[in-house]
Write an enzyme that holds these catalytic residues in place. Structure first.
Site, mmCIF file in Angstrom:
data_model
loop_
_atom_site.group_PDB
_atom_site.id
_atom_site.type_symbol
_atom_site.label_atom_id
_atom_site.label_comp_id
_atom_site.label_asym_id
_atom_site.label_seq_id
_atom_site.Cartn_x
_atom_site.Cartn_y
_atom_site.Cartn_z
ATOM 1 N N HIS A 175 -0.058 11.489 -4.689
ATOM 2 C CA HIS A 175 -0.576 12.850 -4.535
ATOM 3 C C HIS A 175 0.537 13.830 -4.900
ATOM 4 O O HIS A 175 1.630 13.798 -4.336
ATOM 5 C CB HIS A 175 -1.082 13.071 -3.121
ATOM 6 N N GLU A 178 3.096 15.923 -2.623
ATOM 7 C CA GLU A 178 3.874 15.211 -1.607
ATOM 8 C C GLU A 178 5.251 14.855 -2.160
ATOM 9 O O GLU A 178 5.595 13.693 -2.385
ATOM 10 C CB GLU A 178 3.076 13.992 -1.138
ATOM 11 N N ARG A 253 -8.313 7.296 -4.301
ATOM 12 C CA ARG A 253 -9.711 7.014 -3.963
ATOM 13 C C ARG A 253 -10.414 6.341 -5.156
ATOM 14 O O ARG A 253 -11.621 6.226 -5.163
ATOM 15 C CB ARG A 253 -10.467 8.303 -3.609
ATOM 16 N N HIS A 309 3.475 8.315 1.088
ATOM 17 C CA HIS A 309 2.785 9.599 1.100
ATOM 18 C C HIS A 309 3.446 10.540 2.107
ATOM 19 O O HIS A 309 4.399 10.187 2.795
ATOM 20 C CB HIS A 309 1.320 9.405 1.503
ATOM 21 N N SER A 310 2.892 11.746 2.227
ATOM 22 C CA SER A 310 3.208 12.650 3.324
ATOM 23 C C SER A 310 1.945 13.489 3.579
ATOM 24 O O SER A 310 1.111 13.631 2.684
ATOM 25 C CB SER A 310 4.388 13.568 2.964
ATOM 26 N N TYR A 311 1.758 13.962 4.839
ATOM 27 C CA TYR A 311 2.720 13.952 5.909
ATOM 28 C C TYR A 311 2.039 13.466 7.188
ATOM 29 O O TYR A 311 0.821 13.296 7.221
ATOM 30 C CB TYR A 311 3.295 15.377 6.150
ATOM 31 N N GLU A 387 3.082 7.401 5.766
ATOM 32 C CA GLU A 387 3.053 8.861 5.720
ATOM 33 C C GLU A 387 4.391 9.376 6.250
ATOM 34 O O GLU A 387 4.743 9.142 7.410
ATOM 35 C CB GLU A 387 1.904 9.397 6.581
#
Length: 432
Positions: A175, A178, A253, A309-311, A387
């Site tokens: 993403h 991020e 996705r 990822h985050s967060y 995350e």
């Protein structure tokens, strides 16, 4: 990885395809609003506001971005909130300050890279430098091209006896917004390379036992767009179907496994931040990644997969698409995640805490997500989403001073996790 709920103002930003100038967030505020048992009442009061919700799980709170014209009316509601970003434009300006003059040709002896964020071209150079100082035990790799033709580059690292051992696979920057995920993946790569060169016994054991395949930018087009045009862009930059004015698919996705398992895990709306595409792997990014995963599965097997990822500070295992379906390996995944969380907490002055559990049950439903696919189709023995920071006042716009503690704590966690991969700890003799 947090998804967004978009109203009219933010939808216009999210679907803007060819901006002539960088989107400004001057005057925008980000609030954390307490929900709890009053969640429905809070949402009802917010129904008339134009806002973007940063976090998806709103059980205890919601993090929302409010445009300047509506900050005063919002604050007049009397909700229980605190301000995360008083002026998001100022926070983005501070975050975006770069310093790249000290890293070149110093990748083997300097960690100054981890004091600031960097342009995409410099990230490519950084990995080239790491390869250059480890030429006999590394190879530049690619899982394919992005929609706009950028190479999804990475490094393959190995130890004594040459390549061909079980694989550890890391993905970063799925993403675009991020930003912290790429430095984390790069720092782990840096520690593996420099540790092996300096005869660090732990690192030598890791690289002599496993091949590491490390891809810091799964979504390079989106990342570049987030740097040049719209800081909070999430998806790739692929045009929508049927002459849609909306751009981008959510690469996380778009995986084949459980792609359409539930309507709640992703969206069929091309304008949504979680738009899953028209069919599994209909993004060039995912198509290449899927082929890469299957090749690793067939040729050497995947021991560990992590999608960074985050967060939110979470360590999440399959399944994401079903809140009540638990994999047979959940016990060992949870025990390993517990030890990783403990290692991170003990290594940080502020006792940084990462929660853990199966993604669907612990956080929210996700369909067509990487950890489910790489476990179910790729055969990974361990499969996680991590995350990263924070749970406090930064969210997606993590200030540069938090880069170094973020990367250091994740390396401490990985040292524990990789050490556990072949331990009898899990075979009924220890805590299993």
């Amino acid at each position: 990885m947090r998804t967004t709920i978009l109203s009219s103002v933010c939808l216009a930003l999210a679907t803007f395809a060819t901006a002539s100038a960088k989107s400004s967030y001057d005057g925008y505020k980000v609030y954390r609003v307490k929900t709890g048992i009053n969640g429905k009442a809070v949402q009802s009061k917010l129904a008339s506001f134009d806002f973007e919700q940063w976090n998806h799980d709103s059980t205890s709170h919601i993090d929302i971005l409010i445009p300047p014209s509506q900050t005063a009316p919002f604050e007049a509601l009397g909700l229980d909130y605190h301000v995360m970003h008083a002026n998001l434009g100022d926070s983005i300006a501070a975050e975006s300050a770069t310093s790249t003059s000290n890293f070149k040709r110093q990748a083997d002896n300097s960690t100054s890279w981890y004091d600031s964020y960097h342009p995409y071209a410099d990230h490519i150079q950084y990995f080239d430098d790491l390869h250059a100082i480890f030429p006999n035990n590394s190879k530049k790799i690619s899982s394919g091209k992005s929609y706009e033709g950028r190479d999804i580059y990475g490094l393959h690292l190995w130890g004594s006896g040459g390549p061909g051992k079980p694989a550890v696979l890391y993905h970063g920057t799925v993403h675009a917004r991020e930003w912290i995920s790429a430095p984390v993946v790069e720092y782990i790569t840096y520690q593996l390379v420099t540790g092996y060169k300096s005869n660090d016994a732990t690192v030598r054991t890791f690289l002599d036992s496993y091949d590491f395949f490390i891809l810091p930018f799964v979504n390079p087009d989106g990342f570049v767009y987030s740097q040049t045009t719209q800081r909070l862009w999430r998806k790739n930059r692929q045009p929508g179907p049927n002459n849609s004015t909306c751009f981008g698919r959510d690469i996380n996705r778009n995986w084949e496994f459980a792609w359409n398992a539930t309507a709640r895990g992703a969206s069929s709306n091309p304008c949504s931040e979680t738009y899953k595409g028209e069919a599994p792997s209909d993004t060039p990014e995912n198509k290449g990644l899927d082929a890469f995963v299957r090749k690793l599965r067939d040729e050497q097997g995947i021991k560990l997969f992590i999608d960074w990822h985050s967060y939110g500070q979470d360590i999440l295992s399959p399944y994401g698409y079903n809140e009540t379906l638990y994999a047979p390996e959940l016990g060992k995944w949870t025990k390993a995640a517990n030890l990783v969380s403990s290692a991170i907490r003990e290594a940080t002055e502020d006792r940084t805490t990462f929660t853990f559990g199966p993604s669907g049950a612990a956080l929210y439903a996700t369909t067509g997500a990487a950890p489910d696919h790489v476990y179910s189709i790729g055969g990974a023995e361990f499969s996680y989403t991590i995350e990263l920071r924070d749970t406090g006042d930064a969210g997606f716009v993590l200030p540069p001073e938090q880069i170094r503690p973020s990367v250091v704590e994740q390396w401490e966690g990985q040292k524990v996790l990789i050490s556990l991969l072949d331990e009898v700890f899990f075979d009924g003799k220890g805590l299993a």
